[in-house]
Design a protein around this motif. Structure first.
Motif, PDB file in Angstrom:
ATOM      1  N   ARG A 221       0.810  -1.228   0.000  1.00 21.87           N
ATOM      2  CA  ARG A 221       0.000   0.000   0.000  1.00 21.87           C
ATOM      3  C   ARG A 221       0.835   1.267   0.000  1.00 21.87           C
ATOM      4  O   ARG A 221       0.561   2.190  -0.790  1.00 21.87           O
ATOM      5  CB  ARG A 221      -0.981  -0.025   1.167  1.00 21.87           C
ATOM      6  N   PRO A 222       1.891   1.395   0.830  1.00 21.87           N
ATOM      7  CA  PRO A 222       2.692   2.622   0.791  1.00 21.87           C
ATOM      8  C   PRO A 222       3.336   2.893  -0.570  1.00 21.87           C
ATOM      9  O   PRO A 222       3.438   4.051  -0.992  1.00 21.87           O
ATOM     10  CB  PRO A 222       3.752   2.381   1.872  1.00 21.87           C
ATOM     11  N   LEU A 223       3.769   1.842  -1.265  1.00 20.49           N
ATOM     12  CA  LEU A 223       4.398   2.023  -2.570  1.00 20.49           C
ATOM     13  C   LEU A 223       3.395   2.015  -3.721  1.00 20.49           C
ATOM     14  O   LEU A 223       3.781   2.181  -4.878  1.00 20.49           O
ATOM     15  CB  LEU A 223       5.447   0.938  -2.815  1.00 20.49           C
ATOM     16  N   LYS A 224       2.110   1.804  -3.396  1.00 20.35           N
ATOM     17  CA  LYS A 224       1.055   1.754  -4.414  1.00 20.35           C
ATOM     18  C   LYS A 224       1.366   0.700  -5.478  1.00 20.35           C
ATOM     19  O   LYS A 224       1.311   0.953  -6.695  1.00 20.35           O
ATOM     20  CB  LYS A 224       0.836   3.129  -5.050  1.00 20.35           C
ATOM     21  N   LEU A 225       1.669  -0.504  -5.013  1.00 26.10           N
ATOM     22  CA  LEU A 225       1.965  -1.621  -5.910  1.00 26.10           C
ATOM     23  C   LEU A 225       0.650  -2.301  -6.288  1.00 26.10           C
ATOM     24  O   LEU A 225       0.264  -3.325  -5.746  1.00 26.10           O
ATOM     25  CB  LEU A 225       2.917  -2.608  -5.225  1.00 26.10           C
ATOM     26  N   THR A 226      -0.024  -1.731  -7.251  1.00 24.26           N
ATOM     27  CA  THR A 226      -1.397  -2.147  -7.561  1.00 24.26           C
ATOM     28  C   THR A 226      -1.476  -3.517  -8.233  1.00 24.26           C
ATOM     29  O   THR A 226      -2.546  -4.122  -8.268  1.00 24.26           O
ATOM     30  CB  THR A 226      -2.074  -1.108  -8.462  1.00 24.26           C
ATOM     31  N   GLY A 227      -0.354  -4.010  -8.766  1.00 23.85           N
ATOM     32  CA  GLY A 227      -0.364  -5.315  -9.391  1.00 23.85           C
ATOM     33  C   GLY A 227       0.172  -6.417  -8.499  1.00 23.85           C
ATOM     34  O   GLY A 227       0.347  -7.546  -8.959  1.00 23.85           O
ATOM     35  N   THR A 228       0.423  -6.098  -7.231  1.00 23.77           N
ATOM     36  CA  THR A 228       1.093  -7.032  -6.329  1.00 23.77           C
ATOM     37  C   THR A 228       0.120  -7.531  -5.266  1.00 23.77           C
ATOM     38  O   THR A 228      -0.658  -6.755  -4.716  1.00 23.77           O
ATOM     39  CB  THR A 228       2.295  -6.349  -5.650  1.00 23.77           C
ATOM     40  N   LEU A 237      -4.884 -16.361 -11.252  1.00 24.91           N
ATOM     41  CA  LEU A 237      -4.103 -15.142 -11.401  1.00 24.91           C
ATOM     42  C   LEU A 237      -5.038 -13.987 -11.734  1.00 24.91           C
ATOM     43  O   LEU A 237      -5.951 -14.135 -12.544  1.00 24.91           O
ATOM     44  CB  LEU A 237      -3.086 -15.287 -12.534  1.00 24.91           C
ATOM     45  N   PRO A 238      -4.818 -12.820 -11.122  1.00 24.09           N
ATOM     46  CA  PRO A 238      -5.638 -11.658 -11.494  1.00 24.09           C
ATOM     47  C   PRO A 238      -5.294 -11.199 -12.907  1.00 24.09           C
ATOM     48  O   PRO A 238      -4.188 -11.416 -13.393  1.00 24.09           O
ATOM     49  CB  PRO A 238      -5.246 -10.609 -10.453  1.00 24.09           C
ATOM     50  N   ARG A 239      -6.233 -10.566 -13.554  1.00 23.63           N
ATOM     51  CA  ARG A 239      -6.002 -10.047 -14.898  1.00 23.63           C
ATOM     52  C   ARG A 239      -5.424  -8.642 -14.830  1.00 23.63           C
ATOM     53  O   ARG A 239      -5.712  -7.910 -13.898  1.00 23.63           O
ATOM     54  CB  ARG A 239      -7.320 -10.059 -15.685  1.00 23.63           C
ATOM     55  N   PRO A 240      -4.624  -8.249 -15.854  1.00 21.68           N
ATOM     56  CA  PRO A 240      -4.214  -9.050 -17.003  1.00 21.68           C
ATOM     57  C   PRO A 240      -3.136 -10.057 -16.614  1.00 21.68           C
ATOM     58  O   PRO A 240      -2.293  -9.784 -15.759  1.00 21.68           O
ATOM     59  CB  PRO A 240      -3.667  -8.001 -17.968  1.00 21.68           C
TER      60      PRO A 240
END
Length: 375
Positions: A221-228, A237-240
């Motif tokens: 959350r602090p690094l805004k790792l939206t794909g992690t 697995l989440p898309r894409p």
């Protein structure tokens, strides 16, 4: 979960596709060698490759091959993929943050936090420190090297019967403790996924929250790792994302299988995470720049021990240092799990970072991609 899983495999039928610069630019001449290495991996049999770079000039990404061998759909620069043992750097970062807060010491015996858990066949958690877990000098047997575990989860017949099994961290540790230690604590080095399963258990004991929640709260959350994400028992697995392929055999020959869906609890804190190339380059850049750890803890993380049989490389606390053929030092980690091989590295100043993923686990030269980018 590292090299123990890379015997799982898949061969792509049909011609290799040329690498396509995902940023739409034919340029980025400085990345031409990286593109050639990606193309070579696909020519070698990897179904598809996705890679991303952050450097002083901005971001660059490229893909090659296919993300789905049935439809021929290409890989995407935005693909999310299983990162395997790259998870270890996240886990080590959280434990070092806890040390910086005075909540643990790297010299604490494992038994202090997990009393009685590491006992049996010569293992003794009273003689093993948290530092030894993180730099793989504990001597604790690697549970993924257990023959029964390998037949059950890595070979074809076992995988298709057991791909959705849920295993708890204690069950994984129990597999390791059926075996003798590899060596006395602190006397040698051997890569053991069991070390990081235990590290995840320590995080939960110290904080009262699962290690996944701590990674999310302190890093994602602090690094805004939206794909992690830390998927737990989620099998998809989440898309894409692309499909993941393996031979499910100790050979690179024979048929290949779609292994995209599996319960990653078999990897636990040693290798269950999912990410993408943009997030991984952001994470390692932030880590090496000191954005996630105070200077003392980052220095501890970068204090390495020799890796037996691997020249020009050292292992710190969830972080590997390697010297490339051109003399450049890069820091990061590799990761392998069914149908997925990944590497994420950055220069020591965090200014130049690369993340790459192969969606097959039996072919291709990851080191050539790294050398192409940095040399």
């Amino acid at each position: 979960m590292g090299a123990t899983v890379t015997v799982l495999s898949l061969a792509l039928a049909g011609p290799a596709l040329a690498a396509v610069p995902a940023d739409g630019a034919d340029g980025a001449a400085g990345h031409a060698a990286t593109r050639r290495a990606i193309e070579a991996a696909v020519a070698d049999g990897v179904p598809g490759v996705t890679a991303g770079v952050r450097d002083a000039h901005g971001t660059w990404s490229a893909t090659a091959g296919v993300g789905d061998t049935r439809t021929g759909a290409p890989r995407s620069a935005a693909d999310r993929y299983r990162v395997g043992s790259i998870t270890k750097t996240f886990v080590a970062t959280v434990l070092l943050q806890l040390e910086a807060e005075g909540r643990v010491s790297l010299d604490d015996p494992v038994d202090t936090w997990l009393p009685g858990v590491v006992r049996g066949h010569g293992h003794d958690g009273r003689a093993i420190t948290l530092r030894m877990l993180l730099n793989h000098t504990s001597g604790i047997y690697n549970y993924t090297a257990d023959d029964d575990f390998g037949r059950t989860y890595f070979l074809k017949d076992g995988f298709f019967r057991h791909r959705y099994d849920t295993l708890t961290p204690r069950e994984l540790v129990a597999i390791a403790l059926r075996h003798r230690p590899d060596f006395a604590p602190g006397t040698s080095w051997n890569y053991s996924n069991t070390n990081y399963v235990l590290a995840g258990m320590v995080i939960e004991r110290v904080t009262g929250r699962p290690y996944a929640e701590e990674i999310d709260r302190r890093i994602i959350r602090p690094l805004k790792l939206t794909g992690t994400s830390v998927p737990g028992t989620r099998v998809s697995l989440p898309r894409p994302s692309s499909r993941a392929y393996s031979k499910l055999a100790p050979t690179t020959a024979g048929p290949s299988y779609d292994v995209t869906r599996l319960n990653p609890s078999i990897a636990s804190a040693a290798g269950e995470m999912i990410s993408d190339s943009a997030d991984l380059t952001r994470f390692y850049r932030a880590l090496l720049r000191g954005d996630l750890l105070p200077a003392r803890q980052l220095k501890e993380m970068k204090t390495t021990v020799e890796i037996d049989g691997v020249p020009n490389a050292g292992y710190g606390l969830g972080l590997m240092d390697r010297t490339l053929s051109c003399g450049v030092h890069v820091w990061g980690h590799d990761g392998g799990i069914h149908g997925s091989g990944s590497s994420a590295v950055t220069t020591a100043d965090g200014r130049h970072a690369l993340a790459v993923n192969f969606n097959g686990d039996w072919a291709g030269n990851m080191d050539a991609v790294i050398e192409g980018e940095f040399c």
